[in-house]
Design a protein around this motif. Structure first.
Motif, PDB file in Angstrom:
ATOM      1  N   ALA A  15     -34.858  -5.692 -11.949  1.00 22.91           N
ATOM      2  CA  ALA A  15     -36.190  -5.196 -11.609  1.00 22.91           C
ATOM      3  C   ALA A  15     -36.511  -3.939 -12.397  1.00 22.91           C
ATOM      4  CB  ALA A  15     -36.270  -4.911 -10.114  1.00 22.91           C
ATOM      5  N   GLY A  16     -35.480  -3.140 -12.679  1.00 16.73           N
ATOM      6  CA  GLY A  16     -35.692  -1.899 -13.407  1.00 16.73           C
ATOM      7  C   GLY A  16     -35.327  -2.026 -14.871  1.00 16.73           C
ATOM      8  N   TYR A  17     -35.522  -0.940 -15.588  1.00 13.52           N
ATOM      9  CA  TYR A  17     -35.209  -0.920 -17.014  1.00 13.52           C
ATOM     10  C   TYR A  17     -33.726  -0.634 -17.228  1.00 13.52           C
ATOM     11  CZ  TYR A  17     -40.104  -1.345 -18.201  1.00 13.52           C
ATOM     12  OH  TYR A  17     -41.387  -1.822 -18.339  1.00 13.52           O
ATOM     13  N   ASP A  18     -33.144  -1.384 -18.165  1.00 16.15           N
ATOM     14  CA  ASP A  18     -31.705  -1.312 -18.373  1.00 16.15           C
ATOM     15  C   ASP A  18     -31.299  -0.277 -19.412  1.00 16.15           C
ATOM     16  OD1 ASP A  18     -32.517  -4.482 -18.083  1.00 16.15           O
ATOM     17  OD2 ASP A  18     -30.757  -3.927 -16.891  1.00 16.15           O
ATOM     18  N   TYR A  19     -32.097  -0.122 -20.452  1.00 14.15           N
ATOM     19  CA  TYR A  19     -31.746   0.750 -21.562  1.00 14.15           C
ATOM     20  C   TYR A  19     -32.912   1.684 -21.894  1.00 14.15           C
ATOM     21  CZ  TYR A  19     -28.232  -2.886 -22.101  1.00 14.15           C
ATOM     22  OH  TYR A  19     -27.222  -3.779 -21.874  1.00 14.15           O
ATOM     23  N   TRP A  20     -32.539   2.909 -22.280  1.00 15.99           N
ATOM     24  CA  TRP A  20     -33.529   3.944 -22.561  1.00 15.99           C
ATOM     25  C   TRP A  20     -33.220   4.617 -23.890  1.00 15.99           C
ATOM     26  CZ3 TRP A  20     -37.619   5.105 -19.266  1.00 15.99           C
ATOM     27  CH2 TRP A  20     -37.587   4.458 -18.024  1.00 15.99           C
ATOM     28  N   GLY A  21     -34.285   4.998 -24.604  1.00 14.39           N
ATOM     29  CA  GLY A  21     -34.120   5.814 -25.789  1.00 14.39           C
ATOM     30  C   GLY A  21     -34.076   7.288 -25.433  1.00 14.39           C
ATOM     31  N   GLN A  22     -33.847   8.104 -26.451  1.00 14.37           N
ATOM     32  CA  GLN A  22     -33.736   9.554 -26.236  1.00 14.37           C
ATOM     33  C   GLN A  22     -35.092  10.236 -26.109  1.00 14.37           C
ATOM     34  OE1 GLN A  22     -30.888  11.449 -25.802  1.00 14.37           O
ATOM     35  NE2 GLN A  22     -29.903   9.459 -25.619  1.00 14.37           N
ATOM     36  N   GLY A  23     -36.106   9.611 -26.657  1.00 16.82           N
ATOM     37  CA  GLY A  23     -37.438  10.175 -26.546  1.00 16.82           C
ATOM     38  C   GLY A  23     -37.897  10.882 -27.811  1.00 16.82           C
ATOM     39  N   THR A  24     -39.216  11.001 -27.933  1.00 20.85           N
ATOM     40  CA  THR A  24     -39.830  11.727 -29.035  1.00 20.85           C
ATOM     41  C   THR A  24     -40.955  12.585 -28.481  1.00 20.85           C
ATOM     42  OG1 THR A  24     -40.848  11.481 -31.235  1.00 20.85           O
ATOM     43  CG2 THR A  24     -41.447   9.834 -29.598  1.00 20.85           C
ATOM     44  N   TYR A  56     -42.025  11.140 -24.974  1.00 17.78           N
ATOM     45  CA  TYR A  56     -42.262   9.711 -24.787  1.00 17.78           C
ATOM     46  C   TYR A  56     -40.973   8.947 -25.072  1.00 17.78           C
ATOM     47  CZ  TYR A  56     -47.263  10.415 -24.376  1.00 17.78           C
ATOM     48  OH  TYR A  56     -48.515  10.796 -23.936  1.00 17.78           O
ATOM     49  N   SER A  57     -40.617   8.067 -24.152  1.00 19.69           N
ATOM     50  CA  SER A  57     -39.400   7.271 -24.290  1.00 19.69           C
ATOM     51  C   SER A  57     -39.722   5.797 -24.146  1.00 19.69           C
ATOM     52  CB  SER A  57     -38.380   7.651 -23.216  1.00 19.69           C
ATOM     53  OG  SER A  57     -38.023   9.006 -23.306  1.00 19.69           O
ATOM     54  N   CYS A  58     -38.984   4.990 -24.895  1.00 17.98           N
ATOM     55  CA  CYS A  58     -39.123   3.548 -24.709  1.00 17.98           C
ATOM     56  C   CYS A  58     -37.943   3.044 -23.883  1.00 17.98           C
ATOM     57  CB  CYS A  58     -39.209   2.811 -26.027  1.00 17.98           C
ATOM     58  SG  CYS A  58     -37.745   2.913 -27.053  1.00 17.98           S
ATOM     59  N   ALA A  59     -38.126   1.886 -23.288  1.00 13.26           N
ATOM     60  CA  ALA A  59     -37.092   1.315 -22.431  1.00 13.26           C
ATOM     61  C   ALA A  59     -37.147  -0.204 -22.506  1.00 13.26           C
ATOM     62  CB  ALA A  59     -37.281   1.786 -20.996  1.00 13.26           C
ATOM     63  N   ALA A  60     -35.996  -0.823 -22.254  1.00  7.68           N
ATOM     64  CA  ALA A  60     -35.871  -2.277 -22.319  1.00  7.68           C
ATOM     65  C   ALA A  60     -35.438  -2.829 -20.970  1.00  7.68           C
ATOM     66  CB  ALA A  60     -34.854  -2.668 -23.387  1.00  7.68           C
ATOM     67  N   LYS A  61     -36.062  -3.931 -20.584  1.00 11.74           N
ATOM     68  CA  LYS A  61     -35.781  -4.531 -19.278  1.00 11.74           C
ATOM     69  C   LYS A  61     -35.455  -6.004 -19.436  1.00 11.74           C
ATOM     70  CE  LYS A  61     -39.130  -5.182 -16.175  1.00 11.74           C
ATOM     71  NZ  LYS A  61     -38.999  -6.508 -15.556  1.00 11.74           N
ATOM     72  N   SER A  62     -34.289  -6.402 -18.917  1.00 13.04           N
ATOM     73  CA  SER A  62     -33.929  -7.815 -18.957  1.00 13.04           C
ATOM     74  C   SER A  62     -34.613  -8.547 -17.803  1.00 13.04           C
ATOM     75  CB  SER A  62     -32.412  -7.977 -18.861  1.00 13.04           C
ATOM     76  OG  SER A  62     -31.980  -7.632 -17.559  1.00 13.04           O
ATOM     77  N   TYR A 100     -35.944  -8.981 -24.092  1.00 11.88           N
ATOM     78  CA  TYR A 100     -36.264  -7.854 -23.234  1.00 11.88           C
ATOM     79  C   TYR A 100     -37.754  -7.567 -23.207  1.00 11.88           C
ATOM     80  CZ  TYR A 100     -31.288  -6.803 -23.282  1.00 11.88           C
ATOM     81  OH  TYR A 100     -29.919  -6.870 -23.139  1.00 11.88           O
ATOM     82  N   ALA A 101     -38.287  -7.374 -22.003  1.00  6.11           N
ATOM     83  CA  ALA A 101     -39.586  -6.742 -21.890  1.00  6.11           C
ATOM     84  C   ALA A 101     -39.399  -5.274 -22.239  1.00  6.11           C
ATOM     85  CB  ALA A 101     -40.120  -6.896 -20.475  1.00  6.11           C
ATOM     86  N   MET A 102     -40.435  -4.656 -22.760  1.00  6.36           N
ATOM     87  CA  MET A 102     -40.328  -3.278 -23.216  1.00  6.36           C
ATOM     88  C   MET A 102     -41.383  -2.405 -22.554  1.00  6.36           C
ATOM     89  SD  MET A 102     -37.784  -3.353 -25.310  1.00  6.36           S
ATOM     90  CE  MET A 102     -37.945  -1.723 -26.031  1.00  6.36           C
ATOM     91  N   GLY A 103     -41.042  -1.155 -22.390  1.00  4.53           N
ATOM     92  CA  GLY A 103     -41.995  -0.227 -21.801  1.00  4.53           C
ATOM     93  C   GLY A 103     -41.944   1.125 -22.479  1.00  4.53           C
ATOM     94  N   TRP A 104     -43.040   1.852 -22.331  1.00  2.00           N
ATOM     95  CA  TRP A 104     -43.104   3.251 -22.759  1.00  2.00           C
ATOM     96  C   TRP A 104     -43.340   4.100 -21.512  1.00  2.00           C
ATOM     97  CZ3 TRP A 104     -42.019   5.334 -27.390  1.00  2.00           C
ATOM     98  CH2 TRP A 104     -42.036   4.503 -28.515  1.00  2.00           C
ATOM     99  N   PHE A 105     -42.621   5.206 -21.463  1.00  2.00           N
ATOM    100  CA  PHE A 105     -42.744   6.167 -20.374  1.00  2.00           C
ATOM    101  C   PHE A 105     -42.898   7.555 -20.974  1.00  2.00           C
ATOM    102  CE2 PHE A 105     -41.509   3.560 -16.691  1.00  2.00           C
ATOM    103  CZ  PHE A 105     -41.022   2.444 -17.350  1.00  2.00           C
TER     104      PHE A 105
END
Length: 119
Positions: free
Chosen positions: A104-113, A94-100, A32-37
Motif C-alpha cells: 500500500a505504501g512506497y517501497d523505495y525513496w530517493g535522497q531528494g533535490t 522534492y523526492s521520488c518514490a517507487a511503489k510495488s 512500479y508506480a511512481m510518486g513525487w513528494f
C-alpha cells in the motif's frame, strides 16, 4: 532493490519552471508506480503527484493541479515532474518514490533535490 536518484532542482523566480528527473536503477522500473513528494522546512512530507506503472493514470495534490505534470519513460527508467508557474510556497526538497503492486505504501525513496522559488 531499486535505487532512485533525483536531479533538476535549483533556484527559480516565482512564475518560472523547472523539470525534475528521477532515474531508477534496475530492469524492473515498469513494475512500479511512481510518486513525487515534497517536504518544506518545519513541515511534514506531502504528496505531490503519482503515476501508474504504464503511465496511463496520474493523480495530483490540489495545490499543484494544473501547474505540475508527472510523466515517465519506462525505456529510460525515468520519471519526470514538470513544474510550471512556480510559487514561493513550492519551495521544498522534492523526492521520488517507487511503489510495488503488493504494498500500500512506497517501497523505495530517493535522497531528494532542493527546489527554491524566490518571490
Amino acid at each position: 532493490q531499486v535505487q532512485l536518484v533525483e536531479s533538476g532542482g535549483g533556484l527559480v523566480q516565482a512564475g518560472g519552471s523547472l523539470r525534475l528527473s528521477c532515474a531508477a536503477s534496475g530492469r524492473t522500473f515498469a513494475r512500479y508506480a511512481m510518486g513525487w513528494f515534497r517536504q518544506a522546512p518545519g513541515k511534514e512530507r506531502e504528496f505531490v503527484a503519482a503515476i501508474s506503472r504504464s503511465g496511463g493514470s496520474t493523480s495530483y495534490a490540489d495545490s499543484v493541479q494544473g501547474r505540475f505534470t508527472i510523466s515517465r519513460d519506462n525505456a529510460k527508467n525515468t520519471v519526470y515532474l514538470q513544474m510550471n508557474s512556480l510559487k514561493p510556497e513550492d519551495t521544498a526538497v522534492y523526492s521520488c518514490a517507487a511503489k510495488s503492486v503488493r504494498n500500500a505504501g512506497y517501497d523505495y525513496w530517493g535522497q531528494g533535490t532542493q527546489v527554491t522559488v524566490s518571490s
